[in-house]
Design a protein around this motif. Structure first.
Motif, PDB file in Angstrom:
ATOM      1  N   LEU A 120       0.969  -1.213  -0.013  1.00  0.00           N
ATOM      2  CA  LEU A 120       0.045  -0.213   0.058  1.00  0.00           C
ATOM      3  C   LEU A 120       0.975   1.261   0.042  1.00  0.00           C
ATOM      4  O   LEU A 120       0.405   2.209  -0.100  1.00  0.00           O
ATOM      5  CB  LEU A 120      -0.870  -0.064   1.318  1.00  0.00           C
ATOM      6  CG  LEU A 120      -2.313  -0.848   1.104  1.00  0.00           C
ATOM      7  CD1 LEU A 120      -2.709  -1.030   2.514  1.00  0.00           C
ATOM      8  CD2 LEU A 120      -2.831  -0.613   0.136  1.00  0.00           C
ATOM      9  N   VAL A 122       2.483   2.673   2.607  1.00  0.00           N
ATOM     10  CA  VAL A 122       2.192   3.276   3.765  1.00  0.00           C
ATOM     11  C   VAL A 122       3.290   4.007   4.244  1.00  0.00           C
ATOM     12  O   VAL A 122       3.074   5.214   4.748  1.00  0.00           O
ATOM     13  CB  VAL A 122       1.666   2.271   4.871  1.00  0.00           C
ATOM     14  CG1 VAL A 122       1.722   2.940   6.295  1.00  0.00           C
ATOM     15  CG2 VAL A 122       0.522   1.768   4.523  1.00  0.00           C
ATOM     16  N   ARG A 194      -4.458   5.543   3.723  1.00  0.00           N
ATOM     17  CA  ARG A 194      -3.755   4.197   3.495  1.00  0.00           C
ATOM     18  C   ARG A 194      -3.799   3.426   4.961  1.00  0.00           C
ATOM     19  O   ARG A 194      -4.063   2.050   4.544  1.00  0.00           O
ATOM     20  CB  ARG A 194      -2.327   4.612   2.985  1.00  0.00           C
ATOM     21  CG  ARG A 194      -2.457   4.756   1.609  1.00  0.00           C
ATOM     22  CD  ARG A 194      -1.035   5.000   1.216  1.00  0.00           C
ATOM     23  NE  ARG A 194      -0.804   5.037  -0.520  1.00  0.00           N
ATOM     24  CZ  ARG A 194      -1.078   6.076  -1.049  1.00  0.00           C
ATOM     25  NH1 ARG A 194      -1.520   7.313  -0.609  1.00  0.00           N
ATOM     26  NH2 ARG A 194      -0.797   5.826  -2.453  1.00  0.00           N
TER      27      ARG A 194
END
Length: 239
Positions: A120, A122, A194
């Motif tokens: 993702l 992050v 996120r």
């Protein structure tokens, strides 16, 4: 040694813990706290010396308020509280077994979260969370209390209660787990979009654990340990 919880029957899975109005009120409270938490977090993030203790104490109060709201609502509906918490421990063996399950879950979920967080992106997009982590000895002490509170209250509210209510509403175990996980992720909106997704996936892992064990107790242990570790290690490293 006991190795697994008895599989819940379909009627147990889809039994409501309280009425629809109680669930709507709880979701409204969570929505209000999500908005307020986002506002407070933005203010603290911009402050030179954020009031962490005040935020910790406010969070403690609100989480126990939600816990009491759920327990009272379940009792008033005539359902047993064990419906959302699971059966009580009957022996030391059961306690030790759930602690072992919590430890194994924490290790596996930590690895999965690292992988999902990398996918993702992050680390590159996560907002600065330094404002919320404890700095002083007093803050670390209250953080420990907050971690235990989060383990008990959030697992009861999201996995014990909301997950059951969503399962009863949809007549689907996967849908109940996913809807509860989505609510859990949204409640952490102050950490960024996120992180909402990542925390929602983490919540789904907790949901699967709770459904398998027909108890939120292993999740409470793992949840409290994770929160404790993240804050206390940050405080110790800083010193």
């Amino acid at each position: 040694m006991e190795t697994s919880a008895p599989a819940p029957s379909a009627s147990d899975c889809y039994r409501q813990a309280a009425g629809p109005l109680h669930t709507i009120c709880l979701l409204a409270l969570l929505g209000a706290w999500t908005i307020l938490g986002r506002m407070i977090a933005d203010h603290m993030r911009a402050a030179a010396n954020p009031h962490r203790l005040r935020f910790y104490l406010l969070t403690l109060f609100f989480e126990w308020l939600l816990f009491i709201f759920v327990v009272v609502g379940v009792r008033r509906s005539g359902a047993p509280v064990r419906l959302v918490l699971g059966d009580r421990w009957q022996s030391v063996r059961q306690v030790v077994w759930d602690i072992g399950i919590a430890a194994a879950f924490w290790i596996v979920s930590a690895v999965l979260l690292l992988i999902l967080g990398w996918l993702l992106g992050v680390a590159e997009h996560r907002p600065n969370m330094e404002f919320i982590l404890p700095h002083s000895g007093a803050e670390i002490t209250v953080w420990i209390a907050l971690s235990i509170t989060a383990g008990i209250c959030e697992e009861t509210v999201f996995r014990g209660y909301l997950q059951r209510q969503f399962m009863a509403l949809t007549k689907s175990v996967p849908a109940g787990i996913l809807l509860s996980a989505a609510a859990f992720g949204t409640a952490h909106a102050y950490q960024g979009f996120r992180m909402v997704i990542l925390i929602g996936l983490y919540g789904a892992m907790f949901g699967i654990l709770a459904h398998w064990r027909t108890s939120v107790r292993p999740g409470m242990i793992a949840h409290a340990w994770q929160d404790y570790l993240s804050g206390v290690l940050a405080g110790l490293v800083r010193h």
